[in-house]
Structures are given as C-alpha cells and as structure tokens.
Design a protein around this motif. Structure first.
Motif, PDB file in Angstrom:
ATOM      1  N   PRO C   5       0.847  -1.189   0.000  1.00  0.00           N
ATOM      2  CA  PRO C   5       0.000   0.000   0.000  1.00  0.00           C
ATOM      3  C   PRO C   5       0.886   1.244   0.000  1.00  0.00           C
ATOM      4  CG  PRO C   5       0.141  -0.932   2.202  1.00  0.00           C
ATOM      5  CD  PRO C   5       0.882  -1.864   1.296  1.00  0.00           C
ATOM      6  N   PRO C   6       0.292   2.461  -0.194  1.00  0.00           N
ATOM      7  CA  PRO C   6       1.086   3.685  -0.058  1.00  0.00           C
ATOM      8  C   PRO C   6       1.822   3.660   1.275  1.00  0.00           C
ATOM      9  CG  PRO C   6      -1.107   4.206  -0.878  1.00  0.00           C
ATOM     10  CD  PRO C   6      -1.112   2.737  -0.523  1.00  0.00           C
ATOM     11  N   LEU C   7       3.098   4.029   1.243  1.00  0.00           N
ATOM     12  CA  LEU C   7       3.943   3.901   2.430  1.00  0.00           C
ATOM     13  C   LEU C   7       3.619   4.955   3.484  1.00  0.00           C
ATOM     14  CD1 LEU C   7       7.495   3.446   0.806  1.00  0.00           C
ATOM     15  CD2 LEU C   7       5.728   1.718   1.230  1.00  0.00           C
ATOM     16  N   VAL C   8       3.898   4.614   4.731  1.00  0.00           N
ATOM     17  CA  VAL C   8       4.032   5.620   5.775  1.00  0.00           C
ATOM     18  C   VAL C   8       5.528   5.774   6.036  1.00  0.00           C
ATOM     19  CG1 VAL C   8       3.540   6.250   8.165  1.00  0.00           C
ATOM     20  CG2 VAL C   8       1.825   4.988   6.843  1.00  0.00           C
ATOM     21  N   ASP C   9       6.049   6.962   5.737  1.00  0.00           N
ATOM     22  CA  ASP C   9       7.457   7.251   6.044  1.00  0.00           C
ATOM     23  C   ASP C   9       7.462   7.801   7.463  1.00  0.00           C
ATOM     24  OD1 ASP C   9      10.025   8.232   6.317  1.00  0.00           O
ATOM     25  OD2 ASP C   9      10.080   9.182   4.341  1.00  0.00           O
ATOM     26  N   GLN C  10       7.803   6.925   8.416  1.00  0.00           N
ATOM     27  CA  GLN C  10       7.535   7.268   9.812  1.00  0.00           C
ATOM     28  C   GLN C  10       8.595   8.169  10.458  1.00  0.00           C
ATOM     29  OE1 GLN C  10       8.315   5.309  13.194  1.00  0.00           O
ATOM     30  NE2 GLN C  10      10.351   4.769  12.454  1.00  0.00           N
ATOM     31  N   HIS C  11       9.638   8.500   9.729  1.00  0.00           N
ATOM     32  CA  HIS C  11      10.586   9.487  10.256  1.00  0.00           C
ATOM     33  C   HIS C  11      11.352  10.142   9.111  1.00  0.00           C
ATOM     34  CE1 HIS C  11      13.008  11.453  13.342  1.00  0.00           C
ATOM     35  NE2 HIS C  11      13.975  11.371  12.447  1.00  0.00           N
ATOM     36  N   CYS C  12      11.025  11.381   8.833  1.00  0.00           N
ATOM     37  CA  CYS C  12      11.779  12.138   7.832  1.00  0.00           C
ATOM     38  C   CYS C  12      11.764  13.604   8.246  1.00  0.00           C
ATOM     39  CB  CYS C  12      11.182  11.949   6.438  1.00  0.00           C
ATOM     40  SG  CYS C  12       9.521  12.609   6.251  1.00  0.00           S
ATOM     41  N   HIS C  13      12.400  14.425   7.438  1.00  0.00           N
ATOM     42  CA  HIS C  13      12.471  15.867   7.682  1.00  0.00           C
ATOM     43  C   HIS C  13      11.945  16.593   6.449  1.00  0.00           C
ATOM     44  CE1 HIS C  13      15.131  15.432  11.275  1.00  0.00           C
ATOM     45  NE2 HIS C  13      15.407  14.277  10.673  1.00  0.00           N
ATOM     46  N   GLY C  14      11.823  17.900   6.562  1.00  0.00           N
ATOM     47  CA  GLY C  14      11.402  18.705   5.421  1.00  0.00           C
ATOM     48  C   GLY C  14      12.487  18.782   4.354  1.00  0.00           C
ATOM     49  N   VAL C  15      12.115  19.370   3.199  1.00  0.00           N
ATOM     50  CA  VAL C  15      13.095  19.504   2.105  1.00  0.00           C
ATOM     51  C   VAL C  15      13.455  20.977   1.943  1.00  0.00           C
ATOM     52  CG1 VAL C  15      12.207  17.454   0.939  1.00  0.00           C
ATOM     53  CG2 VAL C  15      11.320  19.704   0.308  1.00  0.00           C
ATOM     54  N   LEU C  16      14.625  21.195   1.380  1.00  0.00           N
ATOM     55  CA  LEU C  16      15.098  22.553   1.134  1.00  0.00           C
ATOM     56  C   LEU C  16      14.257  23.214   0.053  1.00  0.00           C
ATOM     57  CD1 LEU C  16      18.964  21.959   1.092  1.00  0.00           C
ATOM     58  CD2 LEU C  16      17.684  23.296   2.780  1.00  0.00           C
ATOM     59  N   LEU C  87       8.807  13.555  -4.706  1.00  0.00           N
ATOM     60  CA  LEU C  87       7.978  13.133  -3.565  1.00  0.00           C
ATOM     61  C   LEU C  87       6.773  12.323  -4.047  1.00  0.00           C
ATOM     62  CD1 LEU C  87       8.128  16.420  -1.439  1.00  0.00           C
ATOM     63  CD2 LEU C  87       9.271  14.243  -0.925  1.00  0.00           C
ATOM     64  N   ARG C  88       6.154  12.757  -5.150  1.00  0.00           N
ATOM     65  CA  ARG C  88       4.994  12.018  -5.658  1.00  0.00           C
ATOM     66  C   ARG C  88       5.399  10.684  -6.267  1.00  0.00           C
ATOM     67  NH1 ARG C  88       1.560  17.313  -7.985  1.00  0.00           N
ATOM     68  NH2 ARG C  88       1.647  18.331  -5.940  1.00  0.00           N
ATOM     69  N   GLY C  89       6.628  10.629  -6.784  1.00  0.00           N
ATOM     70  CA  GLY C  89       7.114   9.362  -7.351  1.00  0.00           C
ATOM     71  C   GLY C  89       7.537   8.348  -6.300  1.00  0.00           C
ATOM     72  N   SER C  90       7.549   8.788  -5.046  1.00  0.00           N
ATOM     73  CA  SER C  90       8.065   7.897  -3.994  1.00  0.00           C
ATOM     74  C   SER C  90       7.048   6.856  -3.551  1.00  0.00           C
ATOM     75  CB  SER C  90       8.497   8.725  -2.774  1.00  0.00           C
ATOM     76  OG  SER C  90       7.353   9.258  -2.117  1.00  0.00           O
ATOM     77  N   GLY C  91       5.758   7.119  -3.846  1.00  0.00           N
ATOM     78  CA  GLY C  91       4.743   6.180  -3.387  1.00  0.00           C
ATOM     79  C   GLY C  91       4.463   6.270  -1.903  1.00  0.00           C
ATOM     80  N   VAL C  92       4.822   7.403  -1.297  1.00  0.00           N
ATOM     81  CA  VAL C  92       4.551   7.589   0.134  1.00  0.00           C
ATOM     82  C   VAL C  92       3.200   8.276   0.295  1.00  0.00           C
ATOM     83  CG1 VAL C  92       5.290   8.776   2.246  1.00  0.00           C
ATOM     84  CG2 VAL C  92       6.987   7.673   0.772  1.00  0.00           C
ATOM     85  N   GLY C  93       2.361   7.747   1.179  1.00  0.00           N
ATOM     86  CA  GLY C  93       1.041   8.325   1.427  1.00  0.00           C
ATOM     87  C   GLY C  93       0.999   9.216   2.659  1.00  0.00           C
ATOM     88  N   VAL C  94       1.873   8.939   3.605  1.00  0.00           N
ATOM     89  CA  VAL C  94       1.920   9.743   4.838  1.00  0.00           C
ATOM     90  C   VAL C  94       3.380   9.960   5.223  1.00  0.00           C
ATOM     91  CG1 VAL C  94       1.167   9.956   7.243  1.00  0.00           C
ATOM     92  CG2 VAL C  94      -0.191   8.584   5.654  1.00  0.00           C
ATOM     93  N   PHE C  95       3.715  11.232   5.459  1.00  0.00           N
ATOM     94  CA  PHE C  95       5.042  11.562   5.987  1.00  0.00           C
ATOM     95  C   PHE C  95       4.906  11.973   7.449  1.00  0.00           C
ATOM     96  CE2 PHE C  95       5.471  12.695   1.434  1.00  0.00           C
ATOM     97  CZ  PHE C  95       6.630  12.023   1.104  1.00  0.00           C
TER      98      PHE C  95
END
Lengths: 386, 386, 386
Positions: C5-16, C87-95
C-alpha cells in the motif's frame, strides 16, 4: 566479468624460504592456540578449502586435490619455484611488505623471526618478494620494531628516545607506511591502550616509561608499556606517513577517540582487520576523511563467504576508502589465495549489482579499479615511487 | 542434494505431555516479556512461519495452513501421537536433553516445572523423548539445578558443599554434559559474572557465599550469587565433562577470560546461542582447541534466514567445531522445525558452494556429516555410550 | 511481485526550498566530518549510486546518468517542481516529519536551521511537504527543541520547568510522536546518558541541572546536560506519545535499561537507526511489547545492499514491530530513494522466500503491508487522525 588492474596488496609479509612438510605447512594456515579438533586438520576451514581450490591449479594440479598431493607437488618443484608460480599467479602488481613479522600462527605476542631487509632469516624481504612475484614491493615498517631496535642499540634513556625519533624519521623517508599493533591486537590490554590513545603522552611521562622499560628489559624484549605504545603511535602521526592500525578484537568504540583526535593532522589511518566488526570500520571510513578500511585477510579466511563479507564492507564504506590486502605471511599460497578470492568475490558482488540494475557497468568497473589498486596507489603515493 | 546422517540434537528439552489450545501453543513459540503487537500473534515471526511450513505436512496437512487448522488437527491426533509424528519426522537420531527446564517463554529467570527424570511433571524426560522419537537420548544436567537440589536437602553449609560436590561427581558419571547459565543468560548481571569467571573462587569465599545464600533462601530458591555460580562452573570444569555455556546477550568479550583460563584443562566448552554475536563464538572456536560453537535455536528462530546465519557461522568456525542443536523445549514442533530448517539450510549453503566450484562435492558431504552428527558424537563420546 | 500500500514514512524531515548546485547537493548526500577521498565525490557511495539509479527517471532522465546532467535537469525544472515529482514518485502516502532539523550533514551536534512550521527558514514544514507530495503529513516533535525553546522564553528556572511541561503537554496533543537524541546520537556521551536513563531524575536534581544550564546558556544554546536529557525523555514517557529514539552508535547494551524500565508504562518506543547493531534492535523488539524497530535511513545508505540489511532485521523482529522510514532530510531525492529502495528490497526479499517455499504468498503480502504502512498506522494512531 568485472576486470581489475594488477592488484596492490597493501599489507602482507614475506614468504618462507625453507621447504615445508605437511605438518609445517598446516601450522601456518590458521592462527590457533592449539591443535585442530580430533579427526580434522587446519585444512578443514574456509582458509584450507580456499587454498585447495585456488593453489593446486597454479602448480599444475586439479582444484581440491588432497593436501598430501599438493604438498608432494610443492616439494617436487621446490619452495622457490612454487613461490614464484603462486606469487605470479596472484595477479598482484605491488606488494606492501610489513617487515616486522610477529611470529608464526599460534605464537601471538611473541616476536618471531624478523627477517627484514633480507637479513638471512628464513622469511624473505620486500626485494626478494618483488623478484619472485615479478612485481614491485615497498616496505611497511612496524613501529614496535623500531622501539625494540632502538632499545637494543642505546645505552641511555636519552639516547633511546633520540635514536627512536631518528628511526621514525628515517623510516618515514623510505617506507610507504607504518604498521602498529600486530603483536597485541588480540590481547586484552590493546583495547585499553587504544582508548587512551586519543592524545599523545607528555614528554615526562614518556621519559619515565622509557626508563622503566629499558631498565627491566632483556635484549630483544617486546614493548608492551602503554605509554611507550602511545608515544610510538603519535610519533608516526607526526611523521605524516600512513599508519596501518591493527584493530584485532578491540571493540570498535575503542578506535573512535584516536580516529577523532587524528582527523585533520595529515596522516592517513588504515584500519586493518576488524572482522566481525568490519561494518564499524566501514562506518569510520565514511565519517572521517583520513580513515580507510582494509579488506584484509578476512577474505582468504572466510573463503566461500568472501563475497558476503566484501558486500558488508561495501555497505557504508565510500568506494574511495576501501583497500585490498591479503594479510598473507610466510606461505605464498596465502598471498595467491587472498588475491584470487578477492578478484572472484569482487566480480561476483559488483557483477550481481550490475545484473540487478542497481549499478551501471561503467561505475562497477571504476569502483573495482579503485579497490583493487587505485585507492592504495593514492594513499601510499605509489605513482611517485615507481 | 547434500545428505546428512541422522542428526544429533545436542541441546534440547523435553516436550509437554498435555494438550494445548491455540493460545497455550502460541505462548510457547516465542520468548517475550508480554503480548504480541495488536492485530498480530506470535505466529507472525520467522519461528511461526517456519513451524507452519514444516510441521503441518508431518500431521497430514498442507504447509502454511492457518494455525487454527493445525491446532485442530493436533488435538484430533492427541499430544502423544502428534509428538511421535513430529519427533520421528525430524530425522534426529540422538537427543541430548537438558533436564533443567527453566520455565516457559516469558518467564525468564523464574524456575518453571523441572519435570526432570520423568518425575510426573508435565514435561517429559530423556527416556520418554527417546521412545516417542524412536531415537536415543542422553541427559544434560543443568549445574544450577544441582546447587538448588543440594540446598533443598542439606542442613548445613558443610553438608551443602559436600552434597553439591557429590552431585557434580555423580552427574559427571551418567550425564553427557553440564549446562550453565540458561536462567541468567539475558540478565544484566550475567556478563559481569562471566567476566569474573576467569578463575575459580577460593574455598573461604565459597563457604561465605554458601552461608549467606542458604541462610536467606526459601525452599526451591534459585542461585544467583556470583561466587556460587563461579564455583559451580569451575566444579564442572574439574569434572572433565563438556560444558554447554549459554552466552545469552552477554557481549562476546565477557567470554574471553573464561575461555582462556580453561584452555588445556581437559573440559570442552560448547557456546550455546550468542546470536547476534555468533561470529564471535565462531572466532573463539577457531582460536581455542577446547571451544565449540552451537548452531542452536537461532536456526528455527530465524526461519527463512537460517541459511544466511549458518553461512555466517561457517566463515570462521573450523568445520570440526560446529554442532547442531534445536534448543527446542516443550513443543515437539520446535524439535522438528529446528531439524528440518537446519537440513534445508545446510543443503542450500553447502550445495551452493559446490555449484560455485568453491567446495568439492566430497568435502561438502564430509562437512555436512560432521556438523549434523560427527562433531557431537566425538565431543560427547556418544560412540562409547550407545 | 509483492505489492505494498502507499507507504508511511515514519521518520523524515522537510526539504530545502532553495536551488542547489552540484557541490551543495553533494554536501547533503552523506554525513562526513570532511571532504571525500581525492579523486572521488560523495556520489561514490551506495547512497550516491542509489540516488543516481532511482531519481533520474522521475525527472525524465536515464538511470545512472552523470551527476552533472542530473543537477542540470533539476535546475531546469526548479527545486519546487523537482521536489513535487520526486515526492509524488516515492509512493509515500503519509510523511511523519521531524520538525527539529539538527543541521546539515557534517555539522553533527550543532543546531542548524530549524525551519519548523514553515517559519520562513529554508527547510519546509509538514504542511508544505504534504502538499508537494500529494500526501498527508504529521509532525514529530524533537524533545530537545522543546527544552531550548522553553529556555529561550523563560526568565526563571521555575518558569522554564513549567513552560517545558506545558510544551510537552501541548505537543502530545497535536504531534504523532516525540523524537530524541538526533544531535547527540554519535557523540561519546550519548551511550552514557542512555545507560543512566533507566530511571527519571528526581525533582531537586532536575531543578539544579536546569539552574546550571540556564545560567550558563547563550540564546539558542543546545541542551547537553545528562540530567535534563533524562528529564526530557521521561516527560515524554509520561505523555504516552510514542518516542522515536535515535540509537546512533551507542552499543545496544546501553538501551536495555531504558527499554526495561519503560515496559508496561504505555508509551511505545521506536528505535531509530542502530546499524550495524540493527539485529540487536530487532531482538529488543521481539523481547519487549512496547519496542519497535525502524528500517530507517540504512536502506538508502546501503543502496544495493538494502535487501540484505532488511533481511537481517527480519530475522528476529516480529513482523508487527518493523516500521519503514527514510530518515531523509533536505533533499527530496532522499525521500524518494529511501522509498523506492525499500519497495524493491522488500519485494526481492519476501518474493525470494515465497519462491523458495519458505513463506506463502498470502503471508508475504500481509507482512509487506504491515511493514510498509500498517504497523505505523497502528503505532501512531493514524486512522484516528486522517
């Protein structure tokens, strides 16, 4: 197939000039505090199986032939001719030879036959190894040996310290690197000594330690005093020559202080060994610009598993920071097996990544060349020497 | 295919005689301080998946069938018949049975139902296991149990020490090995205790510790005093019987002192467990003639990854120094899964090396036989006993 | 193929938000105390190769194209549009976005540009990341940041402690988790601090430490006092919110005390990082119901080896206890590479086990969904929030 240039074996020792029987040969294969399990021999190890895979063909036999056949063929050819075939078959173009042989397997901590500079001992020096292998060779000087030689030839503490400083200075001018820690690396005190190595000892401390050591020392006695060891290590740092640091079984945390303290001082540090902590060595190589990691003897020791161990090192180590070595000593079989196991493992691992699409072919070739030779040529300035 | 002789399972426990429901079964699968994650069960682990792969076919079901189906079938056959099918399907010829069961998963450190010597507890003893598995069985005696039994039956410290010495002597005559450390191996104090185990405590120290322990002890109370534990361990060393040492989560450095101190004294040391430090155990087995490494429960615990873990052990461990065990307790499913996972992993790993040309076929067969049975037969002198 | 399913990236930071040249981009790829080896760049790492494999196609280029081509294309599209595509190509649904950015690579321990809550810094906040990635985002609050903000705005120790308590309480109401230890995790004192974290400090101890810290502190100064750090950690435990604990290079033994002490208190602990000790993290997740392990940045850092590292975590970690994250910061390339490397590795590892017959297809799908998203949805109660 991933092709590599002629290898630089960045840490090895000379080979025995004498003929060996089966028992004598076997005793050099593995470092052990005693005999193998009943009903087995030291050939019943990954090293033994790797030697039996790679060496018989270089002497005209089938891979995996029985050890007794191999030894018979080796005696038939003679130690010198066997050595030439094995060394030339290894594909090594440059040997960096540690001339402080700390003794045969099973005698850790007791100095063996130094045999450096072709002094007539039974282990050959760099020049003879180069000739036998039709390769180039450069010397790596064991720091502890300089201290022991200076103690042997000095009458006073002041003379000892001056002679030692001169010897380090002299070695820095002709050798390609210092090595440190070989005799102690598996001892319980080594990790403690490394932990305190984050700063050099003061001059008074050094004089006091030298005084005590020289007073209590018999000729040829080894240096174990932690203050003197730190003094040696920091003398090498000051010389600017790369330092090959045996990591032995010290926990990787023990290295962190020294590595931090020497960042930016100009000397490269090359971590030798470290298995099963090799991933930590790779991490230090990633974190600190002056730190490099050695593939080392672990490849020949793990044989059929060499590719797996190499792949673990390639997880975090930047590709410009890994260096090939065999760690071989005394048996030219170990020089050859190290090199052939390495090439095969490197081809298998990098080739697999290319097949998977994870790496490009061009990148894999470039990285193979760096690990096989390029990184060592840069670290040890070999292009300026050849 | 690499074929193996009937296995020697060199460390396991008896199986439960009672029927189990799904919850009771699941609670025996994994050691955990509490329940599984919400929405999952303990079957959602490599162990759970491995049990579901290997055991249903032995009871006439499809691999990977739902746990509830499996348990229903198990109840239909009954615990005794299921146990027979599972144990006989494991391909094990000899079980070495630790009769000191230290309790169910989740109760580390609290003694469970000993059930030794078929004393009517719910865990069967070696004889019953042998009969059910149509195999042979020998007893492994847990050292701490001897101390607890001696304390239960002795009125004075002098009687306790004499009875303990007698019990160790008696066990050395009829058992195949001692085991040590099971109840403590994951406790924080165990590493400390091992660190001090490099020499036996003095007689006065032992008397003092025994005095304090017996004075403060309720009947059945476990031994945790570090001096008494060292005394137990060194009593076992003196007996000459092999010692199975649980390494638990102790850092591998904690073992070095004891291993060094016992080299050459005549007793084998077999390191149990050690994952994720198993490469260190293999290294100790390479360095010290009396040290052996156990494949142990890690194979069944890591399931689909058993081959990878086995291969890591095979990097440095001499082939004469690795021994198969299941570490299974209470569920005959664990005895069977351990054995079947092991065979499959061994065949895959060694077979792969043969296919790659790294090993010869003949060598692979010989090594498989050594790890599966031969090494254990030698260490525990099974040929003299059968 | 194993689908997730769309991933939950459970620990990341913002982008520049700013444009980057080649040098600026490269400096964000790897954490290093200095420059790469001569003749190489930070692209000559597994991370660099993985970014070159996965990101160029998302911007319309060939995989493995030269870094300069990639950066030219990135500038052509602009930072914002490149970020959206990546970011959209990553397949992540929740950051889950840690808003306490502890600084650029190479500046460990020195606070960087916080940029939290879209406050005009150059790093975007959760809302902006969600919009760019057409995903949801929730905030993870760095505990140390709360202390530093409370100190900046409080005139007295009493006010500081009250404001800090209020800030923790407020964060617990709107954030999904606390994070702890990012700035210190590689420091030598961190392991020591963790070792003492097995119990909260007393109130008098906390007041004394707060007094000393505030008295000696310049505005914006970081918190390093071990008593205050323990106070922060235990304030978070009391709040009941999950705690993401950076394990850094602390030896795994350092975590045991804290993990034991917090069992049963109601707060989940998620161990971040830990490589090369990741097998220990998996073991703790198996032993303690409230402990979870993070796949974390190690996947993108090890690139072609991600599957091997993932497989090691899957040895002991219960399948309900592993959570995906990228650990990415500043470069959206790292968010995308983490996610794409993870999916590929998960499919390869689980798919391989299905092919071997070790796992069933149905089980593999279920486990993939748990690690990719389900476990994080449960731990962070995302279904109640979306």
């Amino acid at each position: 197939m991933i092709e590599t240039p002629p290898l630089v074996d960045q840490h090895c020792h000379g080979v025995l000039r004498t003929e060996l029987g089966l028992a004598g040969f076997e005793a050099q294969l593995i470092r052990s505090a005693g005999p193998p399990a009943a009903g087995t021999t030291f050939f019943d190890t990954q090293t033994g199986f790797a030697v039996r895979r790679w060496c018989p063909p270089l002497l005209g036999l089938e891979p995996h032939c029985p050890p007794a056949h191999y030894l018979a063929r080796r005696r038939e050819l003679g130690a010198a001719e066997s050595g030439r075939r094995l060394l030339r078959g290894s594909g090594v173009g440059v040997f960096l030879v540690d001339t402080g042989d700390v003794g045969a397997p099973g005698h850790d901590g007791h100095p063996g036959h130094p045999g450096h500079h072709g002094d007539g001992g039974d282990v050959c020096g760099p020049g003879e190894l180069a000739l036998a292998g039709r390769a180039r060779a450069h010397e790596v000087v064991r720091l502890e040996m300089l201290a022991e030689q200076a103690a042997d030839t000095s009458g006073t503490v002041a003379a000892f310290l001056a002679n030692l400083a001169g010897a380090v200075h002299h070695a820095a001018a002709h050798a390609v690197a210092f090595s440190f820690g070989a005799a102690m690396a598996d001892g319980t005190g080594y990790a403690q000594a490394l932990l305190r190595a984050a700063e050099p000892p003061g001059p008074g401390e050094v004089r006091g330690a030298a005084d005590r050591w020289i007073a209590g020392r018999a000729r040829g006695g080894a240096v174990h005093d932690p203050v003197l060891l730190r003094h040696l290590l920091w003398s090498a740092v000051s010389s600017g020559l790369p330092i090959q640091l045996h990591t032995g079984t010290a926990p990787p945390e023990a290295l962190t202080g020294f590595v931090r303290a020497t960042a930016g001082l100009g000397a490269y540090v090359v971590l030798l060994g470290g298995y099963p902590h090799h991933r930590h060595a790779a991490r230090l190589a990633a974190a600190y610009p002056h730190v490099h990691a050695d593939l080392g003897p672990v490849l020949a020791r793990t044989g059929a598993r060499a590719g797996a161990v190499l792949a673990e090192l390639l997880e975090l180590a930047p590709f410009g920071k890994l260096l090939y070595s065999s760690g071989a000593r005394r048996l030219p079989e170990l020089h050859a097996t190290g090199a052939l196991v390495f090439r095969e493992a490197l081809g298998r691992v990098l080739g697999g990544w290319v097949t998977d699409g994870a790496w490009s072919w061009r990148d894999a070739h470039r990285v193979a060349g760096m690990i096989a030779a390029g990184n060592a040529r840069r670290v040890y300035r070999l292009d300026e020497r050849d």
